[in-house]
Scaffold this motif. Sequence first.
Motif, PDB file in Angstrom:
ATOM      1  N   LEU A  80      -0.951   3.627   3.684  1.00 19.46           N
ATOM      2  CA  LEU A  80      -1.302   2.838   4.868  1.00 19.46           C
ATOM      3  C   LEU A  80      -1.205   3.654   6.144  1.00 19.46           C
ATOM      4  O   LEU A  80      -2.145   3.699   6.941  1.00 19.46           O
ATOM      5  CB  LEU A  80      -0.394   1.609   4.953  1.00 19.46           C
ATOM      6  CG  LEU A  80      -0.575   0.753   6.222  1.00 19.46           C
ATOM      7  CD1 LEU A  80      -1.970   0.154   6.257  1.00 19.46           C
ATOM      8  CD2 LEU A  80       0.497  -0.336   6.293  1.00 19.46           C
ATOM      9  N   ASN A 116      -4.984   3.515  -1.889  1.00 19.17           N
ATOM     10  CA  ASN A 116      -4.704   2.108  -1.624  1.00 19.17           C
ATOM     11  C   ASN A 116      -5.414   1.198  -2.629  1.00 19.17           C
ATOM     12  O   ASN A 116      -4.836   0.221  -3.109  1.00 19.17           O
ATOM     13  CB  ASN A 116      -5.146   1.738  -0.203  1.00 19.17           C
ATOM     14  CG  ASN A 116      -4.325   2.469   0.851  1.00 19.17           C
ATOM     15  OD1 ASN A 116      -3.209   2.907   0.588  1.00 19.17           O
ATOM     16  ND2 ASN A 116      -4.882   2.605   2.035  1.00 19.17           N
ATOM     17  N   LEU A 167       0.795  -1.231   0.000  1.00 21.33           N
ATOM     18  CA  LEU A 167       0.000   0.000   0.000  1.00 21.33           C
ATOM     19  C   LEU A 167       0.827   1.281   0.000  1.00 21.33           C
ATOM     20  O   LEU A 167       0.319   2.352  -0.345  1.00 21.33           O
ATOM     21  CB  LEU A 167      -0.936   0.015   1.214  1.00 21.33           C
ATOM     22  CG  LEU A 167      -1.918  -1.157   1.324  1.00 21.33           C
ATOM     23  CD1 LEU A 167      -2.795  -1.008   2.555  1.00 21.33           C
ATOM     24  CD2 LEU A 167      -2.784  -1.252   0.070  1.00 21.33           C
ATOM     25  N   SER A 196      -6.710   8.422   1.335  1.00 19.81           N
ATOM     26  CA  SER A 196      -5.659   7.414   1.482  1.00 19.81           C
ATOM     27  C   SER A 196      -6.126   6.055   0.993  1.00 19.81           C
ATOM     28  O   SER A 196      -5.389   5.325   0.313  1.00 19.81           O
ATOM     29  CB  SER A 196      -5.230   7.320   2.950  1.00 19.81           C
ATOM     30  OG  SER A 196      -4.733   8.557   3.413  1.00 19.81           O
ATOM     31  N   HIS A 197      -7.362   5.682   1.313  1.00 13.62           N
ATOM     32  CA  HIS A 197      -7.858   4.376   0.880  1.00 13.62           C
ATOM     33  C   HIS A 197      -8.145   4.338  -0.617  1.00 13.62           C
ATOM     34  O   HIS A 197      -7.986   3.288  -1.253  1.00 13.62           O
ATOM     35  CB  HIS A 197      -9.113   4.002   1.677  1.00 13.62           C
ATOM     36  CG  HIS A 197      -8.795   3.350   2.989  1.00 13.62           C
ATOM     37  ND1 HIS A 197      -7.826   2.371   3.117  1.00 13.62           N
ATOM     38  CD2 HIS A 197      -9.315   3.533   4.236  1.00 13.62           C
ATOM     39  CE1 HIS A 197      -7.764   1.976   4.387  1.00 13.62           C
ATOM     40  NE2 HIS A 197      -8.652   2.672   5.083  1.00 13.62           N
ATOM     41  N   ARG A 217      -3.510   1.171  -5.892  1.00 13.23           N
ATOM     42  CA  ARG A 217      -2.261   0.391  -5.842  1.00 13.23           C
ATOM     43  C   ARG A 217      -2.557  -1.110  -5.874  1.00 13.23           C
ATOM     44  O   ARG A 217      -1.872  -1.878  -6.562  1.00 13.23           O
ATOM     45  CB  ARG A 217      -1.467   0.738  -4.583  1.00 13.23           C
ATOM     46  CG  ARG A 217      -0.694   2.034  -4.685  1.00 13.23           C
ATOM     47  CD  ARG A 217       0.096   2.295  -3.416  1.00 13.23           C
ATOM     48  NE  ARG A 217       1.089   1.268  -3.157  1.00 13.23           N
ATOM     49  CZ  ARG A 217       2.355   1.319  -3.574  1.00 13.23           C
ATOM     50  NH1 ARG A 217       2.771   2.352  -4.309  1.00 13.23           N
ATOM     51  NH2 ARG A 217       3.206   0.355  -3.269  1.00 13.23           N
TER      52      ARG A 217
END
Length: 515
Positions: free
Chosen positions: A50, A122, A46, A118-119, A125
């Motif tokens: 993360l 994630n 991540l 952020s997620h 990715r």
Amino acid sequence: MGDFLVNDFPRYVVLLIWIKLNVFMFVYFCYIFETEEKWFYLRTILGRGLCLARGSAACLNLNCMLILIPVCRNVISFIRGSGRSVRRTVRRLLDKNITFHKIIAWSIVFHSAIHTGSHFWNFERICYIWDDIPGMRCIPPAAQPVESPGPVPINIMWTTWAGFTGHIILIALFLMVTSSIEIIRRSYFEVFWYTHHLFVVFYACLIIHGFQGLLKGQTNTNVHNPKHCYSTYLQKNGTTCVLATKDDINCQLQTAEFAAGGAQTWKWVVGPLALYLLERLLRFYRAQQRVVITKVVQHPSKTIELQMQKRGFFAEAGQYIFVQVPEVAALEWHPFTLTSSPEEKYFSIHIRVVGDWTEALAKRLGVGNEEFQQSYDLPKINVDGPFGTASEDIFRFRIGVCIGAGIGVTPFASILKSIWYQMFGANRDADVELKLKKVYVYWICPDTQAFEWFADLLKTLEDQLIENGMADFLDYNIYLTRGWDQNLVRVPSGVMFHVPLSGSQWGVSHVLCTS
């Protein structure tokens, strides 16, 4: 400087402690997920997303725990009413409960934006890094958040439990926050009221948000050293993951063991949720107690007075209640300051008819009808409270200053009535001396009609004070913002002047008018 330290410094201390707690939670959890070996493989998948996601999640847990406490009205009133054991600085902090609630809410919005962004990073990715970054094939399969991420991130966003509940949380938060903006809350109170109850959906999804356990940490780092083994794979072949040293059996991918971190949010919010549930149950119980409307009085300027009785009801001067009229709106509760004193056998509120709810209530009460209505014809009314405010502390001091605008003068009606009863009432305690020695009242109102319902109270109290040689006890000033003309005063335009009220037996200090 001294006044600042007494009045405002404790508030800034509490705010600073709260900010430091947020900074500590964010930095601490970022550090854990950025440095601990158990999160090495997940961190490799991540990246920096993360630690940002987990740091903001920790702050969300903290603030979602705190935001319910300031709206527990009964708890706050209980603390305020705990006598002299509660210092004045603490009571002043309690008076800012809604302000603190709003600050925490905006903090939740801020950290939700970081957590969501952020997620999203994630998800991107997870779907696209496997062929782009060397060594991704050397990640143990058990460390991957999802087994088959699919070709596009939206598969994870909506097909995983965490992704689905996360979006529901965002929608609920967006509706609650946008409907709480002052211009919407004042113009469309019903919208604010109903959307704010989406907090039930918000907390339900928040509690189950992490139960799927997508983020997995390694549990046997003492056997399978992730940094050493990962570097061993890369030294040989970053695609096929052939070991550099065939004898290093512990570095086989299948030897790494993983376990989900588990849901943590429920541990943070279960206490405040239980407290708030008890708060709502107490409100429901008190709302079911019978309230009798003993009198409805129509005052000028679209103001109505409700006099009511309820078994076991007792309130201090300056407190307020919440009122619900099921026939008008089954789910809406509206706050009103009590205008009656504790010494009276009833409690009363004054309502300014200015909106849909108040207009419907006035119509149901028969305001404007010439026919007399019996009490059994009046609508059922539910009352929750009373709740404490800063106004009730006036009797703790020698000098009180009361400043109100428009219908906001209602708490002072309760205070002035209580002063009259304590000084001149038939049941007053002659052995108890009133600590309050001087009261200044400043009232800003649009026109003279706006305070006609208040005039009798002022006149009665002042007459009694004059008769007992206490003419200097009460000093009140009324400021008119409109509703006067040049016939009242013959003065140059743009200058502020004192205008005596008609009858001048009022003894009022002055009424200030501006042209």
